[in-house]
Design a protein around this motif. Structure first.
Motif, PDB file in Angstrom:
ATOM      1  N   LEU A  44      -4.782 -51.577  -1.183  1.00 54.85           N
ATOM      2  CA  LEU A  44      -5.428 -50.342  -0.608  1.00 54.85           C
ATOM      3  C   LEU A  44      -4.278 -49.239  -0.178  1.00 54.85           C
ATOM      4  CD1 LEU A  44      -8.221 -51.884   1.851  1.00 54.85           C
ATOM      5  CD2 LEU A  44      -8.409 -51.302  -0.657  1.00 54.85           C
ATOM      6  N   GLN A  45      -2.990 -49.333  -1.068  1.00 52.80           N
ATOM      7  CA  GLN A  45      -2.157 -48.837  -0.556  1.00 52.80           C
ATOM      8  C   GLN A  45      -2.320 -47.158  -1.026  1.00 52.80           C
ATOM      9  OE1 GLN A  45      -1.955 -51.198  -2.353  1.00 52.80           O
ATOM     10  NE2 GLN A  45      -0.525 -51.394  -4.251  1.00 52.80           N
ATOM     11  N   ASP A  46      -3.415 -46.593  -1.426  1.00 54.49           N
ATOM     12  CA  ASP A  46      -3.621 -45.272  -1.746  1.00 54.49           C
ATOM     13  C   ASP A  46      -3.760 -44.432  -0.361  1.00 54.49           C
ATOM     14  OD1 ASP A  46      -3.790 -46.093  -4.441  1.00 54.49           O
ATOM     15  OD2 ASP A  46      -5.613 -44.899  -4.736  1.00 54.49           O
ATOM     16  N   CYS A  47      -4.077 -45.354   0.655  1.00 58.70           N
ATOM     17  CA  CYS A  47      -4.361 -44.875   1.952  1.00 58.70           C
ATOM     18  C   CYS A  47      -2.793 -44.887   2.645  1.00 58.70           C
ATOM     19  CB  CYS A  47      -5.533 -45.786   2.737  1.00 58.70           C
ATOM     20  SG  CYS A  47      -5.448 -45.268   4.466  1.00 58.70           S
ATOM     21  N   ASP A  48      -2.690 -44.148   3.629  1.00 52.29           N
ATOM     22  CA  ASP A  48      -1.325 -44.163   4.473  1.00 52.29           C
ATOM     23  C   ASP A  48      -1.789 -44.218   6.239  1.00 52.29           C
ATOM     24  OD1 ASP A  48      -2.391 -41.499   4.691  1.00 52.29           O
ATOM     25  OD2 ASP A  48      -0.083 -40.510   4.401  1.00 52.29           O
ATOM     26  N   LEU A  49      -2.912 -44.193   6.568  1.00 54.57           N
ATOM     27  CA  LEU A  49      -3.320 -44.465   7.721  1.00 54.57           C
ATOM     28  C   LEU A  49      -4.435 -45.144   8.269  1.00 54.57           C
ATOM     29  CD1 LEU A  49      -3.216 -43.103  10.995  1.00 54.57           C
ATOM     30  CD2 LEU A  49      -4.901 -41.296  10.117  1.00 54.57           C
ATOM     31  N   LEU A  50      -3.880 -46.363   9.141  1.00 59.10           N
ATOM     32  CA  LEU A  50      -4.647 -47.331   9.430  1.00 59.10           C
ATOM     33  C   LEU A  50      -5.140 -47.327  10.934  1.00 59.10           C
ATOM     34  CD1 LEU A  50      -4.952 -50.955   8.158  1.00 59.10           C
ATOM     35  CD2 LEU A  50      -4.777 -50.604  10.806  1.00 59.10           C
ATOM     36  N   ILE A  51      -6.180 -47.371  11.512  1.00 56.92           N
ATOM     37  CA  ILE A  51      -6.604 -47.263  12.734  1.00 56.92           C
ATOM     38  C   ILE A  51      -7.376 -48.718  13.198  1.00 56.92           C
ATOM     39  CG2 ILE A  51      -8.142 -46.212  14.653  1.00 56.92           C
ATOM     40  CD1 ILE A  51      -8.061 -43.556  12.772  1.00 56.92           C
ATOM     41  N   ASN A  52      -6.721 -49.186  14.313  1.00 54.32           N
ATOM     42  CA  ASN A  52      -7.417 -50.323  14.964  1.00 54.32           C
ATOM     43  C   ASN A  52      -8.368 -49.862  15.957  1.00 54.32           C
ATOM     44  OD1 ASN A  52      -6.380 -52.792  13.444  1.00 54.32           O
ATOM     45  ND2 ASN A  52      -4.469 -52.059  14.498  1.00 54.32           N
ATOM     46  N   TYR A  53      -9.573 -49.598  15.787  1.00 59.66           N
ATOM     47  CA  TYR A  53     -10.652 -49.268  16.895  1.00 59.66           C
ATOM     48  C   TYR A  53     -10.576 -50.387  17.978  1.00 59.66           C
ATOM     49  CZ  TYR A  53     -14.456 -46.692  18.477  1.00 59.66           C
ATOM     50  OH  TYR A  53     -15.401 -45.778  19.326  1.00 59.66           O
ATOM     51  N   ASP A  54     -10.248 -51.475  17.845  1.00 63.71           N
ATOM     52  CA  ASP A  54      -9.924 -52.352  18.814  1.00 63.71           C
ATOM     53  C   ASP A  54      -8.767 -53.538  18.182  1.00 63.71           C
ATOM     54  OD1 ASP A  54     -11.371 -54.320  17.006  1.00 63.71           O
ATOM     55  OD2 ASP A  54     -13.326 -53.459  17.664  1.00 63.71           O
ATOM     56  N   ILE A  55      -8.344 -54.076  19.437  1.00 67.70           N
ATOM     57  CA  ILE A  55      -6.892 -54.989  19.092  1.00 67.70           C
ATOM     58  C   ILE A  55      -7.616 -56.325  18.886  1.00 67.70           C
ATOM     59  CG2 ILE A  55      -4.946 -55.689  19.814  1.00 67.70           C
ATOM     60  CD1 ILE A  55      -4.673 -52.748  18.660  1.00 67.70           C
ATOM     61  N   HIS A  56      -7.341 -56.976  17.906  1.00 62.86           N
ATOM     62  CA  HIS A  56      -7.726 -58.458  17.652  1.00 62.86           C
ATOM     63  C   HIS A  56      -6.247 -59.177  18.480  1.00 62.86           C
ATOM     64  CE1 HIS A  56      -8.695 -62.190  16.029  1.00 62.86           C
ATOM     65  NE2 HIS A  56      -9.448 -61.533  15.249  1.00 62.86           N
ATOM     66  N   TRP A  57      -7.195 -60.151  19.314  1.00 61.76           N
ATOM     67  CA  TRP A  57      -6.414 -61.189  19.994  1.00 61.76           C
ATOM     68  C   TRP A  57      -5.223 -61.950  19.547  1.00 61.76           C
ATOM     69  CZ3 TRP A  57      -8.327 -62.613  25.283  1.00 61.76           C
ATOM     70  CH2 TRP A  57      -9.016 -61.766  25.562  1.00 61.76           C
ATOM     71  N   ASN A  58      -5.557 -62.220  17.984  1.00 64.30           N
ATOM     72  CA  ASN A  58      -4.487 -62.670  17.123  1.00 64.30           C
ATOM     73  C   ASN A  58      -3.451 -61.646  16.436  1.00 64.30           C
ATOM     74  OD1 ASN A  58      -2.896 -64.156  15.439  1.00 64.30           O
ATOM     75  ND2 ASN A  58      -4.804 -65.390  14.460  1.00 64.30           N
ATOM     76  N   PRO A  59      -2.366 -61.708  16.682  1.00 63.77           N
ATOM     77  CA  PRO A  59      -1.596 -60.677  16.206  1.00 63.77           C
ATOM     78  C   PRO A  59      -1.471 -60.627  14.692  1.00 63.77           C
ATOM     79  CG  PRO A  59      -0.093 -62.082  17.395  1.00 63.77           C
ATOM     80  CD  PRO A  59      -1.487 -62.249  17.900  1.00 63.77           C
ATOM     81  N   VAL A  60      -1.493 -62.028  14.128  1.00 62.81           N
ATOM     82  CA  VAL A  60      -1.492 -62.152  12.866  1.00 62.81           C
ATOM     83  C   VAL A  60      -2.589 -61.391  12.021  1.00 62.81           C
ATOM     84  CG1 VAL A  60      -1.767 -63.701  10.837  1.00 62.81           C
ATOM     85  CG2 VAL A  60      -0.372 -64.535  12.772  1.00 62.81           C
ATOM     86  N   ARG A  61      -3.895 -61.320  12.651  1.00 61.15           N
ATOM     87  CA  ARG A  61      -4.733 -60.475  12.018  1.00 61.15           C
ATOM     88  C   ARG A  61      -4.175 -58.856  11.943  1.00 61.15           C
ATOM     89  NH1 ARG A  61     -10.240 -62.339  11.916  1.00 61.15           N
ATOM     90  NH2 ARG A  61     -10.086 -64.231  11.386  1.00 61.15           N
ATOM     91  N   ILE A  62      -3.710 -58.358  13.224  1.00 61.15           N
ATOM     92  CA  ILE A  62      -3.262 -57.194  13.081  1.00 61.15           C
ATOM     93  C   ILE A  62      -2.053 -56.640  11.879  1.00 61.15           C
ATOM     94  CG2 ILE A  62      -1.847 -55.079  14.259  1.00 61.15           C
ATOM     95  CD1 ILE A  62      -2.837 -56.609  16.919  1.00 61.15           C
TER      96      ILE A  62
END
Length: 532
Positions: A236-254
């Motif tokens: 999905l690299q046409d996009c250049d801004l990602l928002i984490n509306y909530d932080i996952h407890w597992n950093p691998v998910r981030i």
């Protein structure tokens, strides 16, 4: 076992609240519905017990079950692992879940008025997206990019964001929005509600949309709201801004989330990540910020050393805090008494540091001085000098306080209703009430074996306090001591709440509320032989 239902929900409630108020509301409603269903099942089971007093429901035979014409589900609770209702203390459990329901309903009543117009987090997210739309970036091909990928952990939150962002942004700015959540929850304002088609419209260049002539070729989806069902294996690299509306407890998910746009073939000179962290009060309970940042630092340490998405400037501090704290403690042990709080190890409890040796000293002292102690009034004090061989001993006061609203020991403070706390003269708390052994060690090191008071110290203290008429400094230290007790009590209560399935919050009477909850039993002043 009677507490399984609510205990399993505790962390989930806080995660949902950190995600969105709407998700939190839905979780409350569902839990209340589960409690209502469980209460109805308990009532039905108890009616059957009363109607058939000769039947042993704890060891129900198949013939008895057939005679009663009962469905097996009416006799048990649980999913994969069934529990016979007859094996539980149903009156006590019913009372507990009824109280839980009342508390949950109160939370729900407070949460209901907080709708989208009052949702500051939603408002902030919309501002960030609007800013991106009105001030798009430019990629290396000279194209204006206004795409945003918005991640959340829960499908409920994703639907909430869709309902409050899709139509307003489409009407005001003409952008198309799509929703992809688990359970085939796909919705879009452009094209079909199909998983692959939505992603193709969101990232047409990376997905080679030009080769799919049956699809719309002119318009694109600029805002994609998604859960972690697309956090892996998507370009999905046409996009250049990602928002984490909530932080996952597992950093691998981030990392996986950011990996959707941070990919080979990106035509953007820069890509951005925006994280919504929990509020400070909420993070006090769930501590998600430090946990995720520390784990991210460990992941980064085992990889390239340059991939920390959250806090690159503080990575060295995080690594040192989480990997090298034992080295720091070994160094400190050479100079001063063990400090429990500095160990940063939640597995340690007061049980690991027995106070039996102090009890033995106390019993001997009681036998020798029983009459004087029984006739003594509260508030007596003594004065000692710091020990130059003991760096931890600095001018200050060790207070012994008694909480008059609580009489029983608690998990938070096994010495309850008594609290020991040591403050330096500058107001810094050296030992909290969670470190009674350290306070007693210091007390014994400075005062044990001294048969007579040092009159010079008392004369100097009398001069300093204007013959006992001015205790402003000491009163301020006492206020700070009580403030520390309340603060530490809250922190340890939160830790205890999540320490296991039997974790629970202290009652109102057990929880220190104000200075009026305490009385001063005694205090030891550590003072130099000079007047400041």
């Amino acid at each position: 076992r009677e507490k399984i239902l609510i205990s399993m929900m505790k962390v989930n409630f806080l995660k949902r609240l950190e995600s969105s108020i709407d998700s939190f509301r839905l979780t409350l409603k569902r839990t209340i519905q589960k409690i209502d269903g469980l209460t109805a099942k308990i009532d039905s089971f108890q009616r059957n017990q009363l109607a058939h007093p000769t039947i042993d429901f704890a060891n129900l035979s198949q013939s008895d079950q057939d005679d009663l014409d009962l469905d097996p589900d009416e006799l048990t609770i649980g999913g994969k692992h069934k529990i016979n209702l007859a094996h539980l203390k149903l009156p006590d459990w019913k009372l507990s879940i009824t109280q839980d329901r009342a508390q949950l309903q109160e939370l729900l009543d407070h949460a209901e008025p907080v709708q989208a117009p009052r949702d500051a987090k939603l408002h902030e997210a919309r501002q960030i997206i609007t800013q991106k739309i009105t001030n798009p970036s430019t990629n290396r091909d000279g194209q204006k990019i206004r795409k945003v990928l918005l991640f959340t952990a829960f499908a409920d939150t994703a639907k909430y964001l869709w309902e409050n962002l899709a139509q307003p942004l489409h009407q005001e700015h003409g952008i198309h929005t799509a929703l992809i959540a688990g359970g085939n929850n796909f919705t879009t304002t452009l094209g079909k509600s199909d998983f692959e088609e939505i992603l193709t419209h969101f990232s047409p260049r990376s997905k080679n949309r030009s080769l799919l002539t049956q699809l719309e070729q002119e318009q694109e989806i600029d805002l994609l709201i998604a859960t972690d069902c697309i956090s892996e294996g998507q370009n999905l690299q046409d996009c250049d801004l990602l928002i984490n509306y909530d932080i996952h407890w597992n950093p691998v998910r981030i990392i996986q989330r950011f990996g959707r746009i941070d990919r080979i073939g990106s035509r953007h000179p820069h890509i951005s990540l925006v994280n919504f962290w929990p509020t400070r009060d909420l993070d006090t309970y769930i501590n998600v910020k430090h946990r995720v940042e520390a784990r991210m630092a460990l992941v980064d340490l085992t990889a390239t050393g340059e991939d920390n998405l959250l806090n690159t400037e503080q990575i060295q501090d995080l690594i040192e805090d989480d990997l090298h704290y034992r080295d720091r403690q070994l160094q400190k042990l050479q100079d001063e008494i063990l400090d429990l709080e500095d160990l940063n190890d939640e597995s340690l409890t007061l049980a690991d540091f027995s106070l039996n040796d102090f009890r033995a000293d106390l019993l001997t002292f009681l036998e020798e001085n029983r009459h004087q102690l029984e006739s003594a009034e509260n508030g007596l004090h003594a004065i000692v000098s710091p020990d130059p061989q003991l760096p931890v001993s600095q001018p200050g006061i060790i207070f012994c306080l008694r909480q008059i609203t609580s009489e029983q020991p608690t998990q938070v403070n096994p010495l309850s209703p008594h609290y020991l706390i040591y403050l330096h003269d500058d107001g810094n708390v050296r030992f909290t009430f969670a470190q009674p052994k350290q306070c007693l060690e210091l007390f014994r090191a400075l005062a044990s074996g001294i048969p007579q008071p040092d009159l010079t110290l008392f004369d100097l203290f009398d001069q300093k306090t204007e013959q006992g008429t001015n205790f402003d400094h000491e009163s301020k230290l006492l206020d700070k001591a009580i403030h520390s007790i309340k603060e530490t009590f809250g922190q340890r209560s939160a830790t205890n709440l999540f320490s296991g399935r039997d974790g629970q919050l202290p009652s109102t009477t057990e929880t220190p509320q104000s200075n009026a909850d305490f009385e001063l039993i005694t205090w030891l002043i550590i003072s130099r032989e000079t007047i400041a």
